[in-house]
Every structure is written in C-alpha cells, then in structure tokens.
Design a protein around this motif. Structure first.
Motif, PDB file in Angstrom:
ATOM      1  N   GLN A   1       0.874  -1.181   0.000  1.00 39.53           N
ATOM      2  CA  GLN A   1       0.000   0.000   0.000  1.00 39.53           C
ATOM      3  C   GLN A   1       0.910   1.228   0.000  1.00 39.53           C
ATOM      4  O   GLN A   1       1.078   1.912   1.003  1.00 39.53           O
ATOM      5  CB  GLN A   1      -0.914  -0.015   1.230  1.00 39.53           C
TER       6      GLN A   1
ATOM      7  N   LEU B   1     -16.404  -3.394  -8.188  1.00 39.46           N
ATOM      8  CA  LEU B   1     -15.068  -2.793  -8.217  1.00 39.46           C
ATOM      9  C   LEU B   1     -14.725  -2.176  -6.862  1.00 39.46           C
ATOM     10  O   LEU B   1     -13.567  -2.220  -6.419  1.00 39.46           O
ATOM     11  CB  LEU B   1     -14.995  -1.737  -9.320  1.00 39.46           C
ATOM     12  N   ARG B   2     -15.739  -1.629  -6.193  1.00 39.67           N
ATOM     13  CA  ARG B   2     -15.503  -1.061  -4.861  1.00 39.67           C
ATOM     14  C   ARG B   2     -15.166  -2.163  -3.860  1.00 39.67           C
ATOM     15  O   ARG B   2     -14.284  -1.997  -3.005  1.00 39.67           O
ATOM     16  CB  ARG B   2     -16.743  -0.281  -4.431  1.00 39.67           C
TER      17      ARG B   2
ATOM     18  N   LEU C   1     -13.753  -5.050  -4.615  1.00 34.92           N
ATOM     19  CA  LEU C   1     -12.397  -5.486  -4.954  1.00 34.92           C
ATOM     20  C   LEU C   1     -11.358  -4.562  -4.327  1.00 34.92           C
ATOM     21  O   LEU C   1     -10.379  -5.022  -3.718  1.00 34.92           O
ATOM     22  CB  LEU C   1     -12.239  -5.513  -6.469  1.00 34.92           C
ATOM     23  N   LYS C   2     -11.567  -3.264  -4.468  1.00 33.66           N
ATOM     24  CA  LYS C   2     -10.617  -2.299  -3.917  1.00 33.66           C
ATOM     25  C   LYS C   2     -10.531  -2.410  -2.406  1.00 33.66           C
ATOM     26  O   LYS C   2      -9.438  -2.363  -1.822  1.00 33.66           O
ATOM     27  CB  LYS C   2     -11.031  -0.886  -4.334  1.00 33.66           C
ATOM     28  N   ALA C   3     -11.680  -2.594  -1.756  1.00 35.52           N
ATOM     29  CA  ALA C   3     -11.699  -2.681  -0.298  1.00 35.52           C
ATOM     30  C   ALA C   3     -10.977  -3.928   0.189  1.00 35.52           C
ATOM     31  O   ALA C   3     -10.207  -3.889   1.157  1.00 35.52           O
ATOM     32  CB  ALA C   3     -13.134  -2.670   0.197  1.00 35.52           C
TER      33      ALA C   3
ATOM     34  N   ASN D   1      -8.607  -5.700  -1.391  1.00 34.95           N
ATOM     35  CA  ASN D   1      -7.167  -5.601  -1.637  1.00 34.95           C
ATOM     36  C   ASN D   1      -6.501  -4.589  -0.716  1.00 34.95           C
ATOM     37  O   ASN D   1      -5.313  -4.712  -0.399  1.00 34.95           O
ATOM     38  CB  ASN D   1      -6.902  -5.258  -3.091  1.00 34.95           C
ATOM     39  N   ALA D   2      -7.261  -3.565  -0.282  1.00 34.39           N
ATOM     40  CA  ALA D   2      -6.694  -2.545   0.606  1.00 34.39           C
ATOM     41  C   ALA D   2      -6.418  -3.084   1.999  1.00 34.39           C
ATOM     42  O   ALA D   2      -5.614  -2.504   2.741  1.00 34.39           O
ATOM     43  CB  ALA D   2      -7.632  -1.343   0.691  1.00 34.39           C
TER      44      ALA D   2
ATOM     45  N   THR E   1      -8.199 -10.212  -8.371  1.00 35.53           N
ATOM     46  CA  THR E   1      -8.255  -9.378  -9.573  1.00 35.53           C
ATOM     47  C   THR E   1      -9.656  -9.485 -10.159  1.00 35.53           C
ATOM     48  O   THR E   1     -10.499 -10.240  -9.670  1.00 35.53           O
ATOM     49  CB  THR E   1      -7.206  -9.813 -10.611  1.00 35.53           C
ATOM     50  N   HIS E   2      -9.914  -8.726 -11.213  1.00 33.67           N
ATOM     51  CA  HIS E   2     -11.242  -8.735 -11.822  1.00 33.67           C
ATOM     52  C   HIS E   2     -11.120  -8.882 -13.329  1.00 33.67           C
ATOM     53  O   HIS E   2     -10.044  -8.759 -13.911  1.00 33.67           O
ATOM     54  CB  HIS E   2     -11.993  -7.443 -11.494  1.00 33.67           C
TER      55      HIS E   2
ATOM     56  N   GLU F   1     -15.735  -7.231   4.267  1.00 33.25           N
ATOM     57  CA  GLU F   1     -15.754  -5.994   3.497  1.00 33.25           C
ATOM     58  C   GLU F   1     -17.112  -5.779   2.833  1.00 33.25           C
ATOM     59  O   GLU F   1     -17.553  -4.633   2.664  1.00 33.25           O
ATOM     60  CB  GLU F   1     -14.640  -6.005   2.445  1.00 33.25           C
TER      61      GLU F   1
END
Length: 492
Positions: free
Chosen positions: A35, A427-428, A430-432, A434-435, A442-443, A476
């Motif tokens: 990060q 997508l949100r 996924l981002k959450a 991975n964060a 991945t997508h 998440e």
C-alpha cells in the motif's frame, strides 16, 4: 576491483538461500500487496551509484527493508489474483545452478547438454500431459522452451505466414497480401500484439463472438467470418483456440475449430498457457481434445500451475520445418560442423532471440523432485480448493457464480439491488478487499459485467488461507453494505 571468490560465494550463498527460506516461512504474516504511492521505493534508494563496492550483506538488508515492502507477493498463500506464478524449492535451486553454469544454449555446439536435456525433458512432458507423439523430438514436430506464451504465439504466427506464403513472406514480407487472424474476445491480448509485431496490423484481427454462458469461441461465426474474408480476397491465416482463458478459464472447442482450419488451410494454434498442464491428471485429458488431430502448434506454461518458476513456456509444433524454415539464419560466425551436418537441433532457429538460457534445468528438477504423482496431487489440490470456494459462494445469496469452474479459477460477483450500479459495487468491493493487505484478488468482465476472480493453485495456499480470504470478502461486503444503509435518507 575484487571478484567474489568461491569461498565468499559459498558463505554468502548460504545467507541468500537462508534469506529465501525465511521469506517463504514468514510470507503468511506479510501484507499480500503493498500500500504505497508511486515513487516511494525510488525515494528510498541513493541518487547515485556507489563509488566503492559494498558488502553483499548490505544488499540483503536493503532487500528486506526497501524492496520487500514494495512487492506484490505472488507466492503469498492468499495471493489469489491473475494466475499462480509458482516458485517451488527444486525449481529455484535449479535456477541457481543454471545461473552458476552461465550456459548460452543458442546452438547445440554451444552446450550440447543444454539442447539435449531440453529435448528430453519436453519429450517427458509430452508423455506426462498425454500430448500426441508427433510433438516428440523424434517425430516430425518437436518442442522448445520459450519465455512466455506470448512469444510462442508470435513464432507460431511467423511459421503460419511462412507456410501460407510458401516461403515468399520470408524473402519479401507480406507485400500486398491481406491476411486474417481469428481470435475471440477471450483470447489473450498477445495474439493482437503478435499481429502488430509481425506487420499484419490490428486490421488483420477478427474477433469471433463467444457463446453465452461458456465464453467459448462460437464455431458458426468463425466459419462465417472465414467465408466473408475469402469472398473479399483476404487470406485466412491462423485461428487461436484457447484452453483456459485468462478472464474466466473458458475452454474453446478445439476439435470443431480444427476441422474448419483444416478445411480452409488455416494454421491452428492452441494456447493452453494456464490450463494445459492440468492434463498431467488422466481425468483431465479432455483438455487435449482435438489437439492431436488438428493443432499445428500448442503451448502451455509450467511457470503458472506446474511448480516451475518464471519464465518457462513449453511450445510444440506438429511440423518443425515451417518454424525453422521461417526463422533459420546462418551468419558465418555461427557456422559449425554439427549444425551443418543436420544431425543436431539449434534452438536459436525456434525462437525470436539468438541467445537462450538453460531453462530446461528447472523443469527437469521439478519433474524429478515431484514425479508424476506429486504433480497430479498439486493440480488436484488447486481444483479441490476452487470447488470449496465455489460452494461457499453458491451458498451465500449475496453473491452469484458467473462462469463454469472446472479447474482452479472461480469467477463470481456481488449481487446488488436493481437500482444500484452493480459493476461499480463489485469494483468497490475489490478495492476494499485488496486494501486490507490480507488478500489479493483481480477482476475481469463477462460481457458488460464486472466479475471478481479468485485463482487457487499456489504452492503455499491451503484451505485455511482460502477460508481467511473468503472471510475477508464477507467482512468488506458487510462493511460496504452497512455504510450504504447508513447513508440512506431516513424518514423524519
């Protein structure tokens, strides 16, 4: 200037091996993905190179303190994105041996053992995967280790051009002849790049639709596009059939595509980069359907799912004369009696670069360490983990499975209310996920739908890691849906 002595190498080499072993042992405790902001790693490096040499221990220290915090850890047990990039112990040790030997394997004469071990190891792999005998080095075809499936696709295209032009393309280029390359939207982007590099351009690429539900290439449309090109005076050149697409793991109907290619004289390249190695398991030999009868070239990547560290793509042709005829050049400085005798293989004529590393050593080491049963156990474990994950997803009404999952890749998506933007929500999520640093996904897309991908099959991944990743996704999801509920307007 001071070269490292054998004694120093022995001492420091042990430290390096210990460092790798410690890294593997502690991976589970590290964040999967960094990060950090762009430029952070360079900001911690000196502006200028050292004037005097530095001890190797200092490099190992910076490796731990500066480099590791900036890595996406592909060997992490909860790395579930893209596809696995396995680095097993025997492969890493063999890579060290290869580096120490410093072999240049461009021709048989430059290191006979390099060439002959590669031939022999690839013949072993033909047997292990149940591939046709004409792929063996003793038949009309043969195999070679490329760096990646992208390079395999490019040399296959060059060989196809050589065959279609009856040698004229090698001398004169494509000239005014228009060629067509047939792929599906699921085909790896390397196919389009190969068309660009080979001078055909993107205009030569035909995108054949896929069948809903399976994402496999639509054979009826392939036939229609070929007919249309023939009517327009365009030469159908090559079709690419994929066994295990990158997006969803879809498997194209190789035999049906092959029959059309044979009818119209197209070169058929089978790209089995991800899934082909799974045929080491007898129950998965259906992945080879149509290859023996119709494939002019075929490749698969042991560096993805077969425990061999990057880079190692195994590539075979049914008739090597088209490949070597397209790529053989013999400047005076490479002339030698063995090559001119015709009794040996010079692998420089099977690839784009001249030079080549001793890649066969690590594949040989993996096959010898694990044996056929060990390799099968690894593949079966990845499939079993994917089945378990798919079961969890299917049992949760908040999610839906979006593609078949016969192997180790599972594609799914979060359901949302009808008035919500489902793609944005996925997508949100996924981002959450991975964060958090605890899991990496991945997508991709299926049609217009964003889907999340989880690819099992890593060397260190066990069921508990998959369960931890699934729990992270659930947490998440609950946090995201809770925030959405809090944001809804309330009645006074």
């Amino acid at each position: 200037m001071t070269h490292m002595t054998p004694q120093e190498f022995r001492h420091l080499g042990r430290q390096a091996v210990d460092w790798i072993a410690d890294y593997w042992e502690t991976l589970d405790s590290l964040p999967v993905a960094p990060q950090i902001a762009p430029g952070r790693i360079r900001g911690r490096l000196p502006d200028h190179p050292p004037t005097e040499g530095q001890p190797f221990e200092a490099l190992l220290g910076d490796l731990s303190d500066v480099i590791v915090p900036g890595l996406l850890h592909w060997q992490h047990p909860r790395f579930l994105g893209y596809f696995p990039a396995n680095a097993s112990g025997p492969a890493v040790l063999a890579e060290l041996l290869s580096a120490g030997l410093g072999v240049q394997g461009m021709s048989w004469v430059t290191s006979p053992a390099c060439t002959e071990l590669e031939q022999h190891t690839l013949d072993w792999l033909v047997e292990l995967l149940g591939l046709p005998d004409h792929f063996r080095s003793t038949g009309p075809g043969g195999g070679v280790i490329q760096d990646t499936a992208s390079s395999a696709l490019l040399v296959a295209l060059v060989a196809a051009l050589h065959r279609a032009g009856k040698g004229s393309v090698r001398r004169e280029g494509v000239g005014g002849t228009q060629y067509a390359l047939y792929i599906s939207p699921e085909t790896h982007s390397a196919a389009t790049k190969a068309a660009i590099v080979a001078g055909l351009g993107e205009q030569a690429v035909r995108h054949v639709a896929t069948r809903p539900g399976t994402q496999e290439l639509d054979v009826a449309e392939l036939r229609a596009l070929i007919t249309r090109d023939l009517d327009a005076g365009i030469t159908p050149l090559m079709a690419v059939a994929t066994v295990g697409t990158t997006s969803t793991g879809a498997v194209d109907p190789v035999a049906d595509i092959g029959r059309i290619c044979r009818e119209h004289g197209l070169w058929l390249h089978v790209d089995a980069a991800y899934a082909g190695v799974a045929a080491v398991c007898p129950e998965l030999r259906w992945l080879n359907d149509g290859v023996a009868q119709y494939a002019d070239s075929y490749c698969t990547n042991p560096h993805k799912w077969l425990l061999t560290n990057f880079d190692c793509d195994t590539f075979w042709v049914a008739d090597r004369s088209w490949l070597t005829g397209a790529l053989t050049l013999l400047p005076e400085y490479l002339r030698n009696a063995p090559s001119e005798s015709g009794e040996v293989t010079d692998y420089r004529n099977w690839q784009i670069p001249l030079g080549r590393r001793f890649r066969a050593l690590k594949l040989w080491a993996v096959i010898r360490w694990y044996g056929a049963e060990g390799l099968r156990a690894h593949i079966r474990q990845g499939i079993a983990l994917a089945d378990r994950l798919a079961g969890w997803i299917g049992a949760d009404e908040r999610f839906e499975l979006r593609a078949p999952h016969p192997l180790s890749l599972v594609c799914f998506r979060l359901r949302t209310p009808p008035d919500a933007d489902r793609n944005e929500a996925n997508l949100r999520l996924l981002k959450a996920v991975n964060a958090t640093g605890s899991t990496f996904l991945t997508h991709s897309t299926i049609g217009d739908d964003v889907v999340l991908r989880m690819a099992a099959g890593g060397v260190l991944t066990e069921e508990r890691h998959l369960r931890e990743a699934w729990q992270c996704i659930l947490q998440e999801t609950e946090a995201m849906q809770g925030a959405q509920a809090d944001a809804r307007p309330r009645l006074p």
